[in-house]
Every structure is written in structure tokens, then in C-alpha cells.
Design a protein around this motif. Structure first.
Motif, short mmCIF file in Angstrom:
data_model
loop_
_atom_site.label_atom_id
_atom_site.label_comp_id
_atom_site.label_asym_id
_atom_site.label_seq_id
_atom_site.Cartn_x
_atom_site.Cartn_y
_atom_site.Cartn_z
N LYS A 68 5.04 -5.00 -9.87
CA LYS A 68 5.36 -6.36 -9.43
C LYS A 68 4.39 -6.87 -8.36
CE LYS A 68 8.77 -8.41 -10.12
NZ LYS A 68 9.02 -9.52 -11.03
N GLY A 69 3.53 -6.00 -7.85
CA GLY A 69 2.56 -6.41 -6.84
C GLY A 69 3.16 -6.62 -5.46
N LEU A 70 4.25 -5.91 -5.18
CA LEU A 70 4.93 -6.06 -3.90
C LEU A 70 4.58 -4.91 -2.97
CD1 LEU A 70 8.47 -7.04 -5.24
CD2 LEU A 70 6.80 -8.56 -4.16
N THR A 71 4.53 -5.20 -1.69
CA THR A 71 4.30 -4.16 -0.69
C THR A 71 5.64 -3.59 -0.24
OG1 THR A 71 4.43 -5.67 1.19
CG2 THR A 71 2.24 -5.35 0.18
N GLN A 72 5.58 -2.43 0.39
CA GLN A 72 6.80 -1.86 0.97
C GLN A 72 7.38 -2.80 2.02
OE1 GLN A 72 5.99 2.05 2.53
NE2 GLN A 72 6.31 3.03 0.54
N ILE A 73 6.52 -3.42 2.79
CA ILE A 73 6.97 -4.34 3.83
C ILE A 73 7.74 -5.51 3.22
CG2 ILE A 73 6.21 -5.97 5.61
CD1 ILE A 73 3.90 -3.99 6.19
N ALA A 74 7.23 -6.06 2.13
CA ALA A 74 7.89 -7.20 1.48
C ALA A 74 9.26 -6.81 0.95
CB ALA A 74 7.02 -7.74 0.35
N VAL A 75 9.35 -5.66 0.30
CA VAL A 75 10.63 -5.22 -0.25
C VAL A 75 11.60 -4.88 0.88
CG1 VAL A 75 11.79 -3.47 -1.66
CG2 VAL A 75 9.61 -4.42 -2.41
N ALA A 76 11.12 -4.16 1.87
CA ALA A 76 11.97 -3.77 3.00
C ALA A 76 12.54 -5.00 3.69
CB ALA A 76 11.19 -2.92 3.98
N SER A 77 11.72 -6.01 3.86
CA SER A 77 12.17 -7.24 4.52
C SER A 77 13.31 -7.89 3.73
CB SER A 77 10.99 -8.21 4.66
OG SER A 77 11.42 -9.44 5.14
N GLN A 78 13.16 -7.95 2.43
CA GLN A 78 14.20 -8.56 1.59
C GLN A 78 15.47 -7.72 1.58
OE1 GLN A 78 13.15 -10.43 -2.11
NE2 GLN A 78 10.98 -10.39 -1.57
N MET A 79 15.34 -6.42 1.84
CA MET A 79 16.50 -5.54 1.85
C MET A 79 17.08 -5.37 3.25
SD MET A 79 15.48 -2.69 -0.95
CE MET A 79 17.15 -2.05 -0.96
N HIS A 80 16.52 -6.09 4.22
CA HIS A 80 16.98 -6.04 5.60
C HIS A 80 16.91 -4.63 6.18
CE1 HIS A 80 18.20 -10.16 5.10
NE2 HIS A 80 18.88 -9.81 4.02
N MET A 81 15.76 -3.98 5.95
CA MET A 81 15.52 -2.66 6.53
C MET A 81 14.07 -2.60 6.98
SD MET A 81 15.26 -0.18 3.09
CE MET A 81 16.97 0.06 3.00
N THR A 82 13.74 -1.58 7.71
CA THR A 82 12.36 -1.44 8.17
C THR A 82 11.50 -0.86 7.05
OG1 THR A 82 12.63 0.82 9.01
CG2 THR A 82 13.15 -1.00 10.54
N GLN A 83 10.21 -1.03 7.19
CA GLN A 83 9.28 -0.46 6.22
C GLN A 83 9.41 1.06 6.23
OE1 GLN A 83 6.19 1.36 7.09
NE2 GLN A 83 5.87 1.75 4.91
N GLN A 84 9.64 1.65 7.40
CA GLN A 84 9.77 3.10 7.51
C GLN A 84 11.00 3.60 6.74
OE1 GLN A 84 9.21 1.04 10.12
NE2 GLN A 84 7.18 1.65 10.79
N GLN A 85 12.12 2.88 6.85
CA GLN A 85 13.31 3.26 6.10
C GLN A 85 13.05 3.18 4.60
OE1 GLN A 85 15.85 0.33 8.02
NE2 GLN A 85 17.30 1.96 8.55
N TYR A 86 12.41 2.09 4.19
CA TYR A 86 12.13 1.91 2.77
C TYR A 86 11.18 3.00 2.27
CZ TYR A 86 10.91 0.13 -1.73
OH TYR A 86 10.72 0.05 -3.08
N SER A 87 10.16 3.32 3.06
CA SER A 87 9.21 4.36 2.70
C SER A 87 9.93 5.70 2.51
CB SER A 87 8.14 4.50 3.78
OG SER A 87 7.28 5.58 3.49
N ARG A 88 10.87 6.00 3.39
CA ARG A 88 11.63 7.24 3.27
C ARG A 88 12.46 7.26 1.99
NH1 ARG A 88 15.13 7.49 8.03
NH2 ARG A 88 15.79 9.48 7.18
N PHE A 89 12.92 6.09 1.54
CA PHE A 89 13.63 6.01 0.26
C PHE A 89 12.69 6.36 -0.89
CE2 PHE A 89 14.26 3.20 -3.43
CZ PHE A 89 15.29 3.89 -4.02
N GLU A 90 11.50 5.77 -0.90
CA GLU A 90 10.55 6.05 -1.99
C GLU A 90 10.12 7.51 -2.00
OE1 GLU A 90 7.22 3.38 -2.24
OE2 GLU A 90 8.46 1.74 -3.00
N LEU A 91 10.16 8.16 -0.85
CA LEU A 91 9.80 9.58 -0.76
C LEU A 91 10.95 10.51 -1.13
CD1 LEU A 91 7.72 9.51 2.53
CD2 LEU A 91 6.85 9.80 0.20
N GLY A 92 12.15 9.94 -1.29
CA GLY A 92 13.31 10.74 -1.66
C GLY A 92 14.04 11.35 -0.48
N VAL A 93 13.71 10.90 0.74
CA VAL A 93 14.35 11.43 1.95
C VAL A 93 15.62 10.67 2.28
CG1 VAL A 93 14.01 11.82 4.44
CG2 VAL A 93 12.11 12.17 2.84
N TYR A 94 15.63 9.38 2.01
CA TYR A 94 16.73 8.49 2.36
C TYR A 94 17.32 7.93 1.08
CZ TYR A 94 18.99 4.31 4.38
OH TYR A 94 19.88 3.34 4.74
#
Length: 69
Positions: A19-45
Motif C-alpha cells: 500500500k506504500g504506507l510507512t510504519q509512522i503513517a499506520v501507527a498514527s492512524q491506529m493511535h499508537m507510537t511507531q515503536q509500538q507498531y514496529s514491535r507488532f510487525e516483529l511479533g513482540v506485541y
């Protein structure tokens, strides 16, 4: 780490990149930090059901495609 969570994170990352989206863009729409979202993509969160549904709509993917491991 949870293998299922890692697989889901990889699938979401792929869909996000398509979709051409950054982690920051998705995290913002999900009302979370980029770090939280990154941890989700890594399977930690893990996301809750509402977050998964929102993310699937945002990325235009089905929830069943995420859990088909």
C-alpha cells in the motif's frame, strides 16, 4: 517470541509496503507510537481484535489471510 505473531507481523508488513504506507503513517492512524507498531510487525506485541479489524480495513486485507499460517 510467538511464531504465529511473527508470521502475522510479516504478512502485515508486506501488505503495508504494497500500500506504500510507512510504519509512522499506520501507527498514527491506529493511535499508537511507531515503536509500538514496529514491535507488532516483529511479533513482540499483539494487537487486540478491534485493532486487527481496523488494520485489515486500512490495508485492505482479510483477517483470515493473517491467521492462515
Amino acid at each position: 517470541m510467538n511464531v504465529v505473531a511473527e508470521n502475522i507481523g510479516r504478512k502485515v508488513k508486506f501488505a503495508r509496503n504494497v500500500k506504500g504506507l510507512t510504519q509512522i503513517a499506520v501507527a498514527s492512524q491506529m493511535h499508537m507510537t511507531q515503536q509500538q507498531y514496529s514491535r507488532f510487525e516483529l511479533g513482540v506485541y499483539e494487537l487486540n481484535y478491534q485493532q486487527i479489524i481496523f488494520l485489515c480495513k486500512l490495508l485492505e486485507i482479510s483477517a483470515s489471510s493473517l491467521f492462515d499460517v
